[in-house]
Write an enzyme that holds these catalytic residues in place. Structure first.
Site, PDB file in Angstrom:
ATOM      1  N   HIS A 181     -14.125  -7.033 -11.817  1.00  4.84           N
ATOM      2  CA  HIS A 181     -13.669  -6.676 -10.472  1.00  4.84           C
ATOM      3  C   HIS A 181     -13.261  -7.911  -9.688  1.00  4.84           C
ATOM      4  O   HIS A 181     -12.543  -7.819  -8.703  1.00  4.84           O
ATOM      5  CB  HIS A 181     -14.796  -5.990  -9.694  1.00  4.84           C
ATOM      6  CG  HIS A 181     -14.952  -4.552 -10.053  1.00  4.84           C
ATOM      7  ND1 HIS A 181     -15.240  -4.134 -11.322  1.00  4.84           N
ATOM      8  CD2 HIS A 181     -14.832  -3.445  -9.298  1.00  4.84           C
ATOM      9  CE1 HIS A 181     -15.304  -2.827 -11.323  1.00  4.84           C
ATOM     10  NE2 HIS A 181     -15.065  -2.377 -10.111  1.00  4.84           N
ATOM     11  N   SER A 182     -13.781  -9.052 -10.110  1.00  7.17           N
ATOM     12  CA  SER A 182     -13.569 -10.285  -9.356  1.00  7.17           C
ATOM     13  C   SER A 182     -12.779 -11.281 -10.188  1.00  7.17           C
ATOM     14  O   SER A 182     -13.138 -11.572 -11.340  1.00  7.17           O
ATOM     15  CB  SER A 182     -14.941 -10.859  -8.983  1.00  7.17           C
ATOM     16  OG  SER A 182     -14.867 -12.255  -8.838  1.00  7.17           O
TER      17      SER A 182
END
Lengths: 199, 138
Positions: free
Chosen positions: B16-17
């Site tokens: 997600h990052s």
């Protein structure tokens, strides 16, 4: 019979509803999610509307396939692949017929919902979009209006449930007492069928 | 690119990052040691730099590490898993022989990069990454 225009309207009405309800969806997603459901879906359906205008797909199946593809690639959260899979599989099940019957739509949507369950691993009662979609498909044989009511009731009925899928499931019992944002947006999608049909 | 490198399995790390994906890629390649390294590409965050997953970022990363020996995709959680699965279901979005590997993200990435850099095939890389689940810490 339902033609490509109907399916385009279904998508654009959904986009308008998502726009209108984005804030509420994000609010519902705040206590049990990461507070992005409204804005994520807004981005997704804005892209759907733009793509439908640009590419002007001319069959029901092609409309939904294009919409699903846009959602998968633009949403950024789990709702992208989930809604994207729902629409793509439904579209694929409709084939390339220029018009489909309500019964064909019901069968195709059931195929789409099954694909979402397979992708996310959720079953009815897990406090997810499935809790709105399954009753909606069951009621769709009766009428769009019945499907809309069933989806809305299904969404409300997620409130006392404990989440068993997705980020909300980390909260365990603390997820109880909140209406599921995914079930709520699914109810918007189903409700848009009524408006698209002009009922 | 030499002949050996052409046979490496590619590794894609989906988070997600962007920072997590890039850091885990750095860690895994750093721990893989000297010698030729299998190609590793981080695929983190959304196109506009936010938290989330992007099909465009993932597809570009997979294409960039594809040497014809398959691509192992490792993911963190939630939408990362669902997005890769949805992309695989599309059929033509990811290189032939791309597989979602069921493994813990950091430990699996290290195992996958080390194994792939040793010249292992996709099934072996996948097994090594998945085996990281069995490594208990306490």
């Amino acid at each position: 019979m339902l033609n490509a225009d109907f399916f385009r309207r279904w998508m654009t009405v959904t986009a308008v509803s998502v726009d209108r309800e984005a804030e509420r969806l994000t609010e519902l997603d705040s206590p049990i999610g990461d507070a992005d459901h409204g804005s994520n879906l807004q981005r997704g359906f804005t892209a759907v509307t733009a793509a439908l205008e640009k590419e002007a797909p001319d069959t029901p199946g092609a409309v939904l396939a294009l919409a699903g593809r846009q959602l998968i690639s633009t949403v950024g959260g789990a709702s992208g692949p989930l809604y994207g899979t729902l629409l793509r599989r439904t579209g694929k099940a409709l084939g390339d017929a220029p018009e489909v019957t309500g019964e064909q739509l019901t069968d195709a949507l059931r195929t789409g919902v099954d694909a979402v369950m397979a992708l996310g691993g959720a079953a009815p009662g897990d406090k997810t979009m499935i809790d709105a979609l399954v009753p909606a498909v069951d009621a769709l044989a009766e009428s769009f209006a019945a499907a809309k009511s069933a989806a809305e009731e299904g969404a409300v009925a997620t409130t006392p449930l404990q989440a068993r899928k997705g980020r909300a499931s980390y909260l365990g019992e603390r997820s109880i007492g909140h209406q599921d944002p995914g079930a709520t947006s699914s109810a918007l999608l189903i409700a848009a069928l009524v408006e698209a049909a002009g009922e | 690119m030499n002949d050996t490198e052409e046979r490496f399995v590619g590794i894609v790390l989906v988070s997600h990052s962007a920072a997590v994906a890039a850091s885990v890629a750095e860690l895994a390649t750093g721990l893989a040691g000297g010698g030729a390294l299998a190609p590793v590409a981080p695929a983190g965050g959304t196109l506009d730099g936010g938290l989330g997953t992007s099909t465009d970022v993932i597809a570009a990363a997979a294409a960039s590490v594809d040497r014809g020996a398959g691509v192992a995709v490792l993911t963190d959680l939630g939408s990362a898993v669902l997005t890769v699965k949805a992309l695989l279901a599309e059929g033509d979005e990811l290189p032939d022989g791309t597989r979602l590997v069921d493994a813990p993200f950091v430990e699996g990435a290290v195992a996958a990069v080390v194994t792939a850099s040793a010249g292992a095939d996709l099934a072996t890389v996948e097994a090594a990454a998945a085996e990281a689940y069995t490594y208990r810490k306490v």
